[in-house]
Enzyme design. Structure first.
Site, PDB file in Angstrom:
ATOM      1  N   THR A  99      38.253  43.943  33.810  1.00 37.83           N
ATOM      2  CA  THR A  99      37.546  45.107  35.070  1.00 37.83           C
ATOM      3  C   THR A  99      37.743  45.582  34.846  1.00 37.83           C
ATOM      4  O   THR A  99      39.247  46.310  34.936  1.00 37.83           O
ATOM      5  CB  THR A  99      37.931  43.741  36.328  1.00 37.83           C
ATOM      6  OG1 THR A  99      37.754  42.368  36.424  1.00 37.83           O
ATOM      7  CG2 THR A  99      37.035  44.836  37.699  1.00 37.83           C
ATOM      8  N   LYS A 137      31.049  44.241  39.918  1.00 36.32           N
ATOM      9  CA  LYS A 137      32.485  43.698  39.517  1.00 36.32           C
ATOM     10  C   LYS A 137      32.720  44.309  41.087  1.00 36.32           C
ATOM     11  O   LYS A 137      33.714  43.705  41.554  1.00 36.32           O
ATOM     12  CB  LYS A 137      33.204  43.760  38.204  1.00 36.32           C
ATOM     13  CG  LYS A 137      34.335  42.788  38.420  1.00 36.32           C
ATOM     14  CD  LYS A 137      34.305  41.687  38.332  1.00 36.32           C
ATOM     15  CE  LYS A 137      35.926  41.205  38.790  1.00 36.32           C
ATOM     16  NZ  LYS A 137      36.294  39.733  39.213  1.00 36.32           N
ATOM     17  N   LYS A 176      43.939  47.781  41.619  1.00 36.12           N
ATOM     18  CA  LYS A 176      43.424  48.302  40.713  1.00 36.12           C
ATOM     19  C   LYS A 176      42.121  48.556  40.657  1.00 36.12           C
ATOM     20  O   LYS A 176      40.837  49.284  40.881  1.00 36.12           O
ATOM     21  CB  LYS A 176      43.700  47.617  39.284  1.00 36.12           C
ATOM     22  CG  LYS A 176      43.342  47.967  37.742  1.00 36.12           C
ATOM     23  CD  LYS A 176      42.049  47.511  37.711  1.00 36.12           C
ATOM     24  CE  LYS A 176      42.693  45.499  36.864  1.00 36.12           C
ATOM     25  NZ  LYS A 176      40.885  45.026  36.775  1.00 36.12           N
TER      26      LYS A 176
HETATM   27  N1  LIG Z   1      43.280  36.201  37.657  1.00 32.95           N
HETATM   28  C1  LIG Z   1      41.728  36.237  37.489  1.00 32.95           C
HETATM   29  O1  LIG Z   1      41.715  36.129  39.079  1.00 32.95           O
HETATM   30  C2  LIG Z   1      40.584  37.029  37.170  1.00 32.95           C
HETATM   31  C3  LIG Z   1      41.137  38.863  36.655  1.00 32.95           C
HETATM   32  N2  LIG Z   1      40.159  39.658  36.217  1.00 32.95           N
HETATM   33  C4  LIG Z   1      40.371  40.867  35.440  1.00 32.95           C
HETATM   34  O2  LIG Z   1      40.574  40.044  33.849  1.00 32.95           O
HETATM   35  C5  LIG Z   1      41.206  40.905  33.002  1.00 32.95           C
HETATM   36  C6  LIG Z   1      42.318  40.492  32.982  1.00 32.95           C
HETATM   37  O3  LIG Z   1      43.067  39.236  33.909  1.00 32.95           O
HETATM   38  P1  LIG Z   1      44.712  38.629  34.023  1.00 32.95           P
HETATM   39  O4  LIG Z   1      43.778  37.501  32.920  1.00 32.95           O
HETATM   40  O5  LIG Z   1      44.682  37.886  35.215  1.00 32.95           O
HETATM   41  O6  LIG Z   1      45.741  39.605  33.795  1.00 32.95           O
HETATM   42  P2  LIG Z   1      47.208  38.913  33.578  1.00 32.95           P
HETATM   43  O7  LIG Z   1      47.844  40.023  33.040  1.00 32.95           O
HETATM   44  O8  LIG Z   1      47.297  38.098  32.982  1.00 32.95           O
HETATM   45  O9  LIG Z   1      46.681  39.297  31.357  1.00 32.95           O
HETATM   46  C7  LIG Z   1      46.281  40.766  31.075  1.00 32.95           C
HETATM   47  C8  LIG Z   1      45.962  40.284  30.013  1.00 32.95           C
HETATM   48  O10 LIG Z   1      46.489  42.147  29.382  1.00 32.95           O
HETATM   49  C9  LIG Z   1      47.248  42.578  27.722  1.00 32.95           C
HETATM   50  N3  LIG Z   1      47.625  43.517  27.853  1.00 32.95           N
HETATM   51  C10 LIG Z   1      48.002  44.016  29.761  1.00 32.95           C
HETATM   52  N4  LIG Z   1      48.597  46.163  28.510  1.00 32.95           N
HETATM   53  C11 LIG Z   1      48.784  45.803  27.222  1.00 32.95           C
HETATM   54  C12 LIG Z   1      48.239  46.988  26.563  1.00 32.95           C
HETATM   55  N5  LIG Z   1      48.478  47.613  27.406  1.00 32.95           N
HETATM   56  N6  LIG Z   1      48.026  46.724  25.334  1.00 32.95           N
HETATM   57  C13 LIG Z   1      47.886  45.340  25.004  1.00 32.95           C
HETATM   58  N7  LIG Z   1      47.443  44.347  25.752  1.00 32.95           N
HETATM   59  C14 LIG Z   1      47.466  44.246  26.957  1.00 32.95           C
HETATM   60  C15 LIG Z   1      48.182  42.027  28.284  1.00 32.95           C
HETATM   61  O11 LIG Z   1      49.595  41.278  27.102  1.00 32.95           O
HETATM   62  P3  LIG Z   1      50.682  40.578  27.438  1.00 32.95           P
HETATM   63  O12 LIG Z   1      50.376  39.187  27.363  1.00 32.95           O
HETATM   64  O13 LIG Z   1      52.014  41.082  25.718  1.00 32.95           O
HETATM   65  O14 LIG Z   1      50.758  40.902  28.769  1.00 32.95           O
HETATM   66  C16 LIG Z   1      47.753  39.923  28.810  1.00 32.95           C
HETATM   67  O15 LIG Z   1      47.275  39.444  27.621  1.00 32.95           O
HETATM   68  C17 LIG Z   1      42.116  42.321  34.555  1.00 32.95           C
HETATM   69  O16 LIG Z   1      41.419  43.062  34.249  1.00 32.95           O
HETATM   70  C18 LIG Z   1      41.532  41.249  35.777  1.00 32.95           C
HETATM   71  O17 LIG Z   1      40.978  42.208  36.619  1.00 32.95           O
HETATM   72  C19 LIG Z   1      38.409  39.375  37.031  1.00 32.95           C
HETATM   73  C20 LIG Z   1      38.454  37.579  37.111  1.00 32.95           C
HETATM   74  C21 LIG Z   1      39.511  36.752  37.799  1.00 32.95           C
HETATM   75  O1  LIG Z   2      38.109  39.668  40.394  1.00 32.65           O
HETATM   76  C1  LIG Z   2      38.721  38.314  40.620  1.00 32.65           C
HETATM   77  C2  LIG Z   2      38.313  37.395  40.968  1.00 32.65           C
HETATM   78  O2  LIG Z   2      38.537  35.759  40.922  1.00 32.65           O
HETATM   79  O3  LIG Z   2      37.031  37.124  40.446  1.00 32.65           O
END
Ligand SMILES: NC(=O)C1=CN([C@@H]2O[C@H](COP(=O)(O)OP(=O)(O)OC[C@H]3O[C@@H](n4cnc5c(N)ncnc54)[C@H](OP(=O)(O)O)[C@@H]3O)[C@@H](O)[C@H]2O)C=CC1
Ligand SMILES: O=CC(=O)O
Length: 356
Positions: free
Chosen positions: A161, A236, A304
């Site tokens: 996102t 989104k 965010k």
């Molecule tokens: N959780 C949810 O319910 C939902 C989330 N989203 C969106 O999906 C995306 C991921 O969410 P989610 O999986 O929950 O988040 P997490 O925080 O669990 O995972 C984030 C990921 O990004 C990586 N990351 C963060 N910073 C860096 C960096 N500087 N360089 C490389 N890798 C990096 C992390 O790596 P590392 O493991 O090393 O930290 C990890 O793999 C976000 O944009 C979120 O808004 C969308 C729908 C639903």
């Molecule tokens: O981005 C979060 C979700 O639940 O969708």
């Protein structure tokens, strides 16, 4: 422009579409109900809907289909999404900044490469599921970023996102290599990701959308194609702007109910039966009443999204006072160390000890 096809009615899909899904990932028919390859379900198997664009079933022949799938970013969302691809029989190569998160997927059969560049170089289609605009840019365009491994015939699908400007930046660089780009942020949280029930909001190269469609269908229950890059990101952000405000409002209701001597558990029940019923209230309400916030959607990501949505609204001078106020609450919650809790922890920002 899309129409809905019930998964119960898979036999309404063209044989090309079904054969394409099957050839993409050998075990894919199991996703449609445990049938052997190329046989169509003959009785209802589930009640979910899959949205397909009118051209999705006319996609390229199976000879042209990519077989190697990359996945960058194995957090709360990326891990189950990649896992579903592996379980469907796809040849998946993974990378994550924290390498240890790759290990469970490697034990399920995934390959590993030590950089986004090497994943992209070894795969036909590479997905990225990163935290925010900064990390999405870093992984795509940074040192050893995916762009260095892209070339004509490959595709990059960013499911993070982010805001439209970030998506356009990444798209421009990816496309300058001759590769295709699709943004495909998802609606749906940890459980829908585990269950392959996400909703994809896609935009960008239509040809890549068609090629990636069977993969999106492994991970999701529906997909929307919205045209130019930026439109998926914007949709989104609007959805999550609404969600963030809903959760803040629900939090106020729970606390007010308690303060006037009523049972907040009854409020959750009443809400669940009326017009404002929403799964997130029923799922998260009982834990919120106990001040428990097991993380499905991290609060820092909800803040965010509100921040980015407010920027989007600002860019077109749309007034969004409710979202702006909700954003302030999430900022207060963040400042009190709740960033990594579930976004339902925003309720803490309304409790006396946390108010300024
Ligand atoms: N959780 C949810 O319910 C939902 C989330 N989203 C969106 O999906 C995306 C991921 O969410 P989610 O999986 O929950 O988040 P997490 O925080 O669990 O995972 C984030 C990921 O990004 C990586 N990351 C963060 N910073 C860096 C960096 N500087 N360089 C490389 N890798 C990096 C992390 O790596 P590392 O493991 O090393 O930290 C990890 O793999 C976000 O944009 C979120 O808004 C969308 C729908 C639903
Ligand atoms: O981005 C979060 C979700 O639940 O969708």
């Amino acid at each position: 422009m899309s129409f809905l096809v019930k998964t119960t009615d898979c036999h309404h899909l063209s044989s090309t579409a079904m054969a394409m899904c099957s050839s993409f990932c050998p075990h894919l028919p199991n996703h449609f109900g445990g049938r052997p390859a190329y046989s169509f379900p003959t009785k209802p198997l589930s009640f979910s809907f899959k949205a397909f664009t009118s051209q999705a079933s006319n996609a390229s022949s199976k000879d042209e289909l990519p077989t190697r799938v990359g996945f960058l970013g194995l957090g709360i969302m990326g891990s189950p999404m990649a896992q579903n691809l592996i379980k469907s029989g796809c040849d998946v190569t993974v990378w994550n900044r924290t390498k240890s998160k790759c290990d469970p997927l490697i034990s399920l059969g995934a390959k590993y490469k030590p950089s986004p560049e090497e994943v992209a170089a070894s795969c036909d289609v590479t997905f990225a599921m990163l935290a925010d605009p900064e990390s999405a840019v870093d992984v795509a365009l940074g040192k050893h970023g995916a762009v260095n491994g892209m070339s004509s015939g490959k595709g990059y699908v960013d499911v993070s996102t982010v805001d439209g400007a970030t998506s356009k930046l990444i798209s421009g660089h990816i496309k300058s290599t001759g590769a295709s780009f699709l943004e495909a942020p998802v609606s749906g949280s940890k459980k829908p990701a585990e269950d392959g029930q996400l909703i994809f909001l896609t935009a960008g190269d239509k040809s890549l959308y068609e090629i990636a469609a069977p993969l999106l269908d492994v991970m999701g229950k529906s997909r929307f194609y919205l045209g130019d890059v930026g439109n998926g990101a914007a949709m989104k952000l609007v959805v999550n702007m609404i969600m963030g405000s809903m959760m803040a409002s629900f939090s106020e209701g729970l606390l007010l109910t308690e303060k006037i001597g009523l049972d907040p558990k009854v409020l959750v029940e009443v809400v669940s039966q009326g017009a404002i019923s929403a799964p997130m209230y029923s799922v998260k309400g009982p834990s919120m009443i106990q001040s428990l916030y097991p993380t499905a959607f991290p609060l820092k990501h909800q803040q965010k999204d509100l921040r980015l949505a407010l920027g989007l609204a600002e860019s077109v001078s749309q007034s969004t006072p409710i979202a702006a106020t909700a954003n302030e609450l999430y900022k207060v919650a963040k400042s009190h160390g709740l960033s990594d809790e579930d976004f339902s922890a925003v309720i803490e920002a309304l409790k006396p000890k946390l108010q300024q």
